[in-house]
Design a protein around this motif. Structure first.
Motif, PDB file in Angstrom:
ATOM      1  N   THR A   1       0.815  -1.223   0.000  1.00  0.00           N
ATOM      2  CA  THR A   1       0.000   0.000   0.000  1.00  0.00           C
ATOM      3  C   THR A   1       0.846   1.268   0.000  1.00  0.00           C
ATOM      4  O   THR A   1       0.297   2.366  -0.044  1.00  0.00           O
ATOM      5  CB  THR A   1      -0.917   0.024   1.236  1.00  0.00           C
ATOM      6  N   ARG A   2       2.167   1.125   0.050  1.00  0.00           N
ATOM      7  CA  ARG A   2       3.028   2.318   0.145  1.00  0.00           C
ATOM      8  C   ARG A   2       3.868   2.510  -1.110  1.00  0.00           C
ATOM      9  O   ARG A   2       5.034   2.891  -1.039  1.00  0.00           O
ATOM     10  CB  ARG A   2       3.921   2.208   1.382  1.00  0.00           C
ATOM     11  N   LEU A   3       3.283   2.263  -2.254  1.00  0.00           N
ATOM     12  CA  LEU A   3       3.964   2.486  -3.518  1.00  0.00           C
ATOM     13  C   LEU A   3       3.489   3.801  -4.134  1.00  0.00           C
ATOM     14  O   LEU A   3       2.327   4.176  -3.995  1.00  0.00           O
ATOM     15  CB  LEU A   3       3.680   1.341  -4.495  1.00  0.00           C
ATOM     16  N   SER A   4       4.377   4.479  -4.833  1.00  0.00           N
ATOM     17  CA  SER A   4       3.999   5.712  -5.519  1.00  0.00           C
ATOM     18  C   SER A   4       3.251   5.379  -6.803  1.00  0.00           C
ATOM     19  O   SER A   4       3.243   4.229  -7.266  1.00  0.00           O
ATOM     20  CB  SER A   4       5.252   6.531  -5.838  1.00  0.00           C
ATOM     21  N   THR A   5       2.631   6.392  -7.389  1.00  0.00           N
ATOM     22  CA  THR A   5       1.952   6.198  -8.670  1.00  0.00           C
ATOM     23  C   THR A   5       2.915   5.657  -9.713  1.00  0.00           C
ATOM     24  O   THR A   5       2.587   4.729 -10.466  1.00  0.00           O
ATOM     25  CB  THR A   5       1.347   7.526  -9.155  1.00  0.00           C
ATOM     26  N   GLU A   6       4.104   6.224  -9.768  1.00  0.00           N
ATOM     27  CA  GLU A   6       5.091   5.789 -10.751  1.00  0.00           C
ATOM     28  C   GLU A   6       5.489   4.338 -10.536  1.00  0.00           C
ATOM     29  O   GLU A   6       5.662   3.583 -11.508  1.00  0.00           O
ATOM     30  CB  GLU A   6       6.332   6.690 -10.688  1.00  0.00           C
ATOM     31  N   GLU A   7       5.630   3.931  -9.292  1.00  0.00           N
ATOM     32  CA  GLU A   7       6.019   2.546  -9.007  1.00  0.00           C
ATOM     33  C   GLU A   7       4.917   1.565  -9.353  1.00  0.00           C
ATOM     34  O   GLU A   7       5.185   0.459  -9.823  1.00  0.00           O
ATOM     35  CB  GLU A   7       6.421   2.425  -7.534  1.00  0.00           C
ATOM     36  N   LYS A   8       3.668   1.944  -9.145  1.00  0.00           N
ATOM     37  CA  LYS A   8       2.557   1.069  -9.527  1.00  0.00           C
ATOM     38  C   LYS A   8       2.489   0.907 -11.040  1.00  0.00           C
ATOM     39  O   LYS A   8       2.319  -0.204 -11.555  1.00  0.00           O
ATOM     40  CB  LYS A   8       1.236   1.640  -8.998  1.00  0.00           C
ATOM     41  N   LEU A   9       2.621   2.022 -11.765  1.00  0.00           N
ATOM     42  CA  LEU A   9       2.591   1.952 -13.223  1.00  0.00           C
ATOM     43  C   LEU A   9       3.770   1.149 -13.760  1.00  0.00           C
ATOM     44  O   LEU A   9       3.628   0.390 -14.732  1.00  0.00           O
ATOM     45  CB  LEU A   9       2.597   3.362 -13.810  1.00  0.00           C
ATOM     46  N   ASP A  10       4.919   1.291 -13.128  1.00  0.00           N
ATOM     47  CA  ASP A  10       6.098   0.532 -13.543  1.00  0.00           C
ATOM     48  C   ASP A  10       5.907  -0.962 -13.311  1.00  0.00           C
ATOM     49  O   ASP A  10       6.243  -1.793 -14.166  1.00  0.00           O
ATOM     50  CB  ASP A  10       7.325   1.028 -12.768  1.00  0.00           C
ATOM     51  N   ALA A  11       5.346  -1.315 -12.152  1.00  0.00           N
ATOM     52  CA  ALA A  11       5.098  -2.728 -11.863  1.00  0.00           C
ATOM     53  C   ALA A  11       4.108  -3.315 -12.864  1.00  0.00           C
ATOM     54  O   ALA A  11       4.300  -4.427 -13.369  1.00  0.00           O
ATOM     55  CB  ALA A  11       4.574  -2.885 -10.435  1.00  0.00           C
ATOM     56  N   LEU A  12       3.057  -2.577 -13.176  1.00  0.00           N
ATOM     57  CA  LEU A  12       2.050  -3.053 -14.124  1.00  0.00           C
ATOM     58  C   LEU A  12       2.649  -3.227 -15.514  1.00  0.00           C
ATOM     59  O   LEU A  12       2.385  -4.217 -16.204  1.00  0.00           O
ATOM     60  CB  LEU A  12       0.885  -2.069 -14.166  1.00  0.00           C
ATOM     61  N   ALA A  13       3.486  -2.282 -15.948  1.00  0.00           N
ATOM     62  CA  ALA A  13       4.114  -2.373 -17.261  1.00  0.00           C
ATOM     63  C   ALA A  13       5.061  -3.562 -17.347  1.00  0.00           C
ATOM     64  O   ALA A  13       5.106  -4.273 -18.356  1.00  0.00           O
ATOM     65  CB  ALA A  13       4.858  -1.077 -17.570  1.00  0.00           C
ATOM     66  N   SER A  14       5.818  -3.814 -16.292  1.00  0.00           N
ATOM     67  CA  SER A  14       6.735  -4.964 -16.285  1.00  0.00           C
ATOM     68  C   SER A  14       5.967  -6.279 -16.343  1.00  0.00           C
ATOM     69  O   SER A  14       6.337  -7.201 -17.062  1.00  0.00           O
ATOM     70  CB  SER A  14       7.620  -4.936 -15.039  1.00  0.00           C
ATOM     71  N   LEU A  15       4.875  -6.351 -15.587  1.00  0.00           N
ATOM     72  CA  LEU A  15       4.071  -7.571 -15.597  1.00  0.00           C
ATOM     73  C   LEU A  15       3.467  -7.819 -16.976  1.00  0.00           C
ATOM     74  O   LEU A  15       3.413  -8.961 -17.443  1.00  0.00           O
ATOM     75  CB  LEU A  15       2.972  -7.479 -14.539  1.00  0.00           C
ATOM     76  N   HIS A  16       3.020  -6.757 -17.632  1.00  0.00           N
ATOM     77  CA  HIS A  16       2.457  -6.917 -18.968  1.00  0.00           C
ATOM     78  C   HIS A  16       3.517  -7.408 -19.954  1.00  0.00           C
ATOM     79  O   HIS A  16       3.249  -8.273 -20.792  1.00  0.00           O
ATOM     80  CB  HIS A  16       1.868  -5.595 -19.453  1.00  0.00           C
ATOM     81  N   ALA A  17       4.726  -6.873 -19.857  1.00  0.00           N
ATOM     82  CA  ALA A  17       5.807  -7.316 -20.741  1.00  0.00           C
ATOM     83  C   ALA A  17       6.125  -8.789 -20.516  1.00  0.00           C
ATOM     84  O   ALA A  17       6.306  -9.554 -21.467  1.00  0.00           O
ATOM     85  CB  ALA A  17       7.054  -6.458 -20.510  1.00  0.00           C
ATOM     86  N   LEU A  18       6.181  -9.197 -19.257  1.00  0.00           N
ATOM     87  CA  LEU A  18       6.467 -10.608 -18.949  1.00  0.00           C
ATOM     88  C   LEU A  18       5.337 -11.517 -19.411  1.00  0.00           C
ATOM     89  O   LEU A  18       5.578 -12.623 -19.914  1.00  0.00           O
ATOM     90  CB  LEU A  18       6.694 -10.764 -17.435  1.00  0.00           C
ATOM     91  N   TYR A  19       4.102 -11.065 -19.251  1.00  0.00           N
ATOM     92  CA  TYR A  19       2.962 -11.869 -19.695  1.00  0.00           C
ATOM     93  C   TYR A  19       2.981 -12.055 -21.205  1.00  0.00           C
ATOM     94  O   TYR A  19       2.779 -13.156 -21.717  1.00  0.00           O
ATOM     95  CB  TYR A  19       1.660 -11.206 -19.250  1.00  0.00           C
ATOM     96  N   ASP A  20       3.213 -10.968 -21.926  1.00  0.00           N
ATOM     97  CA  ASP A  20       3.268 -11.058 -23.378  1.00  0.00           C
ATOM     98  C   ASP A  20       4.408 -11.957 -23.845  1.00  0.00           C
ATOM     99  O   ASP A  20       4.318 -12.580 -24.913  1.00  0.00           O
ATOM    100  CB  ASP A  20       3.445  -9.666 -23.989  1.00  0.00           C
ATOM    101  N   ALA A  21       5.477 -12.027 -23.055  1.00  0.00           N
ATOM    102  CA  ALA A  21       6.613 -12.878 -23.411  1.00  0.00           C
ATOM    103  C   ALA A  21       6.393 -14.334 -23.011  1.00  0.00           C
ATOM    104  O   ALA A  21       7.236 -15.187 -23.284  1.00  0.00           O
ATOM    105  CB  ALA A  21       7.888 -12.354 -22.751  1.00  0.00           C
ATOM    106  N   GLY A  22       5.271 -14.627 -22.349  1.00  0.00           N
ATOM    107  CA  GLY A  22       4.998 -15.988 -21.911  1.00  0.00           C
ATOM    108  C   GLY A  22       5.709 -16.379 -20.639  1.00  0.00           C
ATOM    109  O   GLY A  22       5.808 -17.559 -20.304  1.00  0.00           O
ATOM    110  N   SER A  23       6.213 -15.377 -19.880  1.00  0.00           N
ATOM    111  CA  SER A  23       6.973 -15.657 -18.658  1.00  0.00           C
ATOM    112  C   SER A  23       6.173 -15.411 -17.386  1.00  0.00           C
ATOM    113  O   SER A  23       6.730 -15.501 -16.288  1.00  0.00           O
ATOM    114  CB  SER A  23       8.245 -14.785 -18.630  1.00  0.00           C
ATOM    115  N   LEU A  24       4.898 -15.086 -17.520  1.00  0.00           N
ATOM    116  CA  LEU A  24       4.062 -14.824 -16.353  1.00  0.00           C
ATOM    117  C   LEU A  24       2.758 -15.591 -16.511  1.00  0.00           C
ATOM    118  O   LEU A  24       2.166 -15.614 -17.595  1.00  0.00           O
ATOM    119  CB  LEU A  24       3.768 -13.317 -16.240  1.00  0.00           C
TER     120      LEU A  24
END
Length: 340
Positions: free
Chosen positions: A108-131
């Motif tokens: 619950t203590r993440l900044s807006t930028e950190e949340k968006l960064d985490a979401l973008a990384s997860l999307h990249a990994l999912y698209d690569a078949g690694s998530l």
């Protein structure tokens, strides 16, 4: 040098020892995730982690393939989560083991930028078949419910690709129920029309939520609101806000077309005679709406599905289907898309 690095972070907490985070870098490759090539970067990496009632950062230069950094915590006190890109200042994708990743999604203590960064990384990994699908859907649900409209709007934007990649005829009802449960209450809280105190981010979120709910589900509240706004707009375009009209007209049009198609469809277009068509590659885990994992492969639909497509195509053109298109003979239609 060309390419994007992938930083894999792993939290190491041994009894009585100072907690550490093990870092490993590799080249990220779309479609495969981590690349085993010898490409290396000198990457400034900062990790954020909770410490009491606040958070701390630990930074290092990751110039080798692997490096381990100690976190400034008392021995034996393992942090509940770590974010591998504190402040979202680093230029790299990042990954965590599933248990640590789930803990990060609950932070619950993440900044807006950190949340968006985490979401973008997860999307990249999912698209690569690694998530896995379940973690990706959990991330969408977590961030779509975030109080920050910037974060929620970004997460809602991914739901359409989920429908395209994972949903089949046999799982569509369950998917619609999932989307309704995810966005229904927020749509009603946002309202259908803009409010004077709305920020630009809130207006963007409203458009995303209402459009997604109105096009991917049959939510009765959204449909009734859209149809009412469409009627007002057609009577007097100046009476409806531009944002409201942009959302309402496509939803009302879709609802009207769906009603007409149901009224004009012959028996061969009934849901009972339309088989489910697989739509997910076998390298991904089955979606939570799937009946079984063995069906999750790209495959040509059976002949009966192609005949059904021919019947429905003829009905939509308002002409009777030919005897051949609905008979037991081979259909002349091309392979239909897996997206219905």
């Amino acid at each position: 040098q060309a390419g994007v690095p992938l930083v894999e972070a792993r939290l190491v907490c041994a009894p009585g020892a100072v907690p550490q985070v093990a870092l490993r870098q590799s080249r990220f490759t779309a479609g495969r995730g981590a690349d085993a090539s010898q490409t290396r970067w000198s990457i400034p990496v900062c990790v954020r982690y909770p410490a009491g009632t606040s958070t701390r950062e630990r930074c290092t230069l990751l110039a080798d393939a692997e490096r381990t950094e100690s976190l400034e915590l008392p021995a034996g006190q393992c942090p509940a989560w770590v974010h591998p890109n504190a402040g979202a200042r680093g230029y790299y994708w990042h990954s965590l083991p599933p248990e640590t990743l789930r803990a990060l999604l609950g932070a619950t203590r993440l900044s807006t930028e950190e949340k968006l960064d985490a979401l973008a990384s997860l999307h990249a990994l999912y698209d690569a078949g690694s998530l896995s699908v379940d973690i990706w859907l959990g991330a969408i649900a977590r961030f779509a419910a975030d109080r920050d409209p910037h974060v929620a709007e970004r997460a809602v934007g991914y739901i359409g690709s989920v429908e395209h990649q994972l949903v089949t005829d046999g799982t569509r009802a369950a998917f619609r129920s999932w989307v309704s449960g995810l966005l229904g209450a927020r749509a009603r809280a946002l309202g259908f029309a803009p409010r004077p105190a709305d920020s630009e981010a809130t207006r963007d979120l409203r458009r995303a939520v209402l459009t997604t709910l109105g096009t991917l589900t049959d939510d009765p509240w959204v449909r009734s609101q859209a149809e009412a706004a469409a009627r007002r707009y057609l009577a007097d375009p100046t009476s409806v806000d531009g944002d409201t009209a942009a959302v309402a007209l496509p939803i009302a049009s879709r609802a009207r077309i769906a009603t007409q198609r149901r009224a004009n469809s012959p028996a061969c277009c009934s849901p009972r005679s339309t088989p489910s068509m697989p739509a997910v590659a076998s390298r991904r885990k089955a979606s939570p709406w799937a009946m079984d994992a063995s069906s999750q492969r790209h495959a040509r639909p059976p002949t009966s599905a192609r005949r059904t497509s021919a019947c429905c195509s003829a009905a939509s053109a308002r002409r009777p289907p030919t005897a051949r298109s609905c008979s037991t003979g081979p259909a002349r239609t091309s392979r239909p898309s897996s997206r219905s």
